[in-house]
Motif scaffolding. Structure first.
Motif, PDB file in Angstrom:
ATOM      1  N   MET A 139      -7.435 -29.009  24.114  1.00 55.94           N
ATOM      2  CA  MET A 139      -7.371 -27.678  24.707  1.00 55.94           C
ATOM      3  C   MET A 139      -6.426 -26.755  23.937  1.00 55.94           C
ATOM      4  O   MET A 139      -5.304 -27.130  23.581  1.00 55.94           O
ATOM      5  CB  MET A 139      -6.930 -27.773  26.159  1.00 55.94           C
ATOM      6  N   ILE A 140      -6.894 -25.548  23.692  1.00 54.48           N
ATOM      7  CA  ILE A 140      -6.110 -24.489  23.060  1.00 54.48           C
ATOM      8  C   ILE A 140      -6.206 -23.255  23.948  1.00 54.48           C
ATOM      9  O   ILE A 140      -7.296 -22.707  24.125  1.00 54.48           O
ATOM     10  CB  ILE A 140      -6.646 -24.166  21.645  1.00 54.48           C
ATOM     11  N   LYS A 163       0.915 -24.618  16.713  1.00 55.71           N
ATOM     12  CA  LYS A 163       0.892 -23.626  15.633  1.00 55.71           C
ATOM     13  C   LYS A 163      -0.255 -22.630  15.851  1.00 55.71           C
ATOM     14  O   LYS A 163      -0.084 -21.425  15.682  1.00 55.71           O
ATOM     15  CB  LYS A 163       0.723 -24.320  14.287  1.00 55.71           C
ATOM     16  N   VAL A 164      -1.426 -23.169  16.229  1.00 57.41           N
ATOM     17  CA  VAL A 164      -2.584 -22.308  16.465  1.00 57.41           C
ATOM     18  C   VAL A 164      -2.330 -21.380  17.655  1.00 57.41           C
ATOM     19  O   VAL A 164      -2.632 -20.181  17.596  1.00 57.41           O
ATOM     20  CB  VAL A 164      -3.848 -23.165  16.699  1.00 57.41           C
ATOM     21  N   GLU A 165      -1.787 -21.945  18.729  1.00 53.73           N
ATOM     22  CA  GLU A 165      -1.532 -21.123  19.914  1.00 53.73           C
ATOM     23  C   GLU A 165      -0.508 -20.031  19.621  1.00 53.73           C
ATOM     24  O   GLU A 165      -0.621 -18.900  20.141  1.00 53.73           O
ATOM     25  CB  GLU A 165      -1.059 -22.012  21.059  1.00 53.73           C
ATOM     26  N   ILE A 192      -0.104 -18.497  16.768  1.00 53.29           N
ATOM     27  CA  ILE A 192      -0.817 -17.446  16.032  1.00 53.29           C
ATOM     28  C   ILE A 192      -1.703 -16.633  16.966  1.00 53.29           C
ATOM     29  O   ILE A 192      -1.739 -15.403  16.906  1.00 53.29           O
ATOM     30  CB  ILE A 192      -1.661 -18.076  14.901  1.00 53.29           C
ATOM     31  N   LEU A 193      -2.392 -17.309  17.866  1.00 60.63           N
ATOM     32  CA  LEU A 193      -3.259 -16.610  18.821  1.00 60.63           C
ATOM     33  C   LEU A 193      -2.444 -15.713  19.738  1.00 60.63           C
ATOM     34  O   LEU A 193      -2.852 -14.595  20.053  1.00 60.63           O
ATOM     35  CB  LEU A 193      -4.065 -17.617  19.639  1.00 60.63           C
ATOM     36  N   ASN A 194      -1.317 -16.169  20.167  1.00 62.90           N
ATOM     37  CA  ASN A 194      -0.453 -15.354  21.039  1.00 62.90           C
ATOM     38  C   ASN A 194       0.074 -14.144  20.295  1.00 62.90           C
ATOM     39  O   ASN A 194       0.153 -13.059  20.847  1.00 62.90           O
ATOM     40  CB  ASN A 194       0.713 -16.196  21.561  1.00 62.90           C
ATOM     41  N   GLY A 195       0.394 -14.349  19.016  1.00 60.11           N
ATOM     42  CA  GLY A 195       0.900 -13.234  18.223  1.00 60.11           C
ATOM     43  C   GLY A 195      -0.150 -12.191  17.957  1.00 60.11           C
ATOM     44  O   GLY A 195       0.140 -10.990  17.881  1.00 60.11           O
ATOM     45  N   ALA A 196      -1.423 -12.677  17.830  1.00 62.21           N
ATOM     46  CA  ALA A 196      -2.529 -11.751  17.541  1.00 62.21           C
ATOM     47  C   ALA A 196      -2.911 -10.937  18.763  1.00 62.21           C
ATOM     48  O   ALA A 196      -3.631  -9.958  18.653  1.00 62.21           O
ATOM     49  CB  ALA A 196      -3.733 -12.545  17.031  1.00 62.21           C
ATOM     50  N   ARG A 197      -2.451 -11.381  19.925  1.00 56.84           N
ATOM     51  CA  ARG A 197      -2.846 -10.699  21.145  1.00 56.84           C
ATOM     52  C   ARG A 197      -1.661 -10.045  21.811  1.00 56.84           C
ATOM     53  O   ARG A 197      -1.677  -9.704  22.940  1.00 56.84           O
ATOM     54  CB  ARG A 197      -3.518 -11.703  22.100  1.00 56.84           C
TER      55      ARG A 197
END
Length: 242
Positions: A23-24, A233-235, A237-242
């Motif tokens: 889960m991501i 790490k992925v989460e 980046i996703l949080n930063g992009a949003r």
């Protein structure tokens, strides 16, 4: 031209079992990969190819087209070959199932190259080796290519090697590639050659059998999920992009 995008996904992994359904941000990783790839306009069809009932069921739950394949395939390209036996198309694009941040534009680059060069049967991608990546890391496949986009060789060793110790702008091979139906069926029905066996690099089977491979340079910041720690790490980046 009929082009099928395929996301091979297997449950077993020595470093991270079950990672396609990890889960991501509340969604399984395969959902993120599929939705990125679905942004590519020229796909006639896009699906997940798996040998796992767990992954199959998760895909069904999230309305992701999925095909069950044999659990005996030694490589992802063999899994694509089984799909090519079942579904006839002109070209098949392999999209790694462990890159939830894969850029649609990078995937589209392969499709666009094929549409512009219909005679090309095998197209690969490469990108710059990142500063934090060790050129001696055998898990990273390095590239030697000609200026006309011909792929010359792939190796887990640092290539090309400077005799005079000059700085070399190394390129790394991406697991994003496209193959014609004829070439895929050849792969699925043939055996590993000497170089492929030594390097454990699938595309060498084509070079060893006289296929001409084109490789295009792309700019990709996507990161692969190799272990559970990479999820954070992925989460981030996703949080930063949003």
């Amino acid at each position: 031209m009929k082009i099928i995008g395929i996301i091979p996904a297997r449950y077993q992994s020595s470093r991270f079992p079950g990672k396609p359904v990890a889960m991501i941000k509340g969604k399984p990783m395969i959902w993120w990969v599929y939705n990125q790839a679905a942004k590519v306009e020229n796909f006639t069809e896009l699906l997940v190819a798996t040998d796992s009932e767990k992954i199959f069921n998760v895909c069904r739950e999230y309305d992701i087209p999925v095909e069950m394949t044999k659990d005996t395939h030694p490589t992802g390209t063999d899994r694509l070959g089984e799909i090519a036996e079942k579904k006839e198309a002109d070209f098949y694009v392999n999209i790694q199932g462990d890159e939830p941040l894969i850029e649609p534009a990078v995937i589209a680059g392969i499709v666009e190259y094929k549409l512009a060069h219909s005679e090309v049967e095998v197209i690969n991608t490469m990108t710059d080796l990142k500063p934090d990546q060790d050129v001696n890391d055998k898990s990273i496949v390095k590239v030697a290519a000609a200026e006309n986009d011909d792929l010359l060789y792939l190796s887990r060793a640092p290539i090309p090697c400077s005799k005079r110790d000059e700085a070399v702008p190394y390129k790394r091979h991406l697991g994003l590639y496209g193959i014609s139906r004829q070439a895929l069926l050849f792969y699925a029905r043939s055996k590993r050659g000497y170089l492929e066996s030594i390097e454990d690099v699938e595309m060498l089977r084509y070079l060893e059998n006289g296929y001409r491979i084109k490789i295009i340079n792309v700019i990709s910041e996507s990161i692969g999920v190799d272990n559970p720690e990479d999820i954070a790490k992925v989460e981030k980046i996703l949080n930063g992009a949003r």
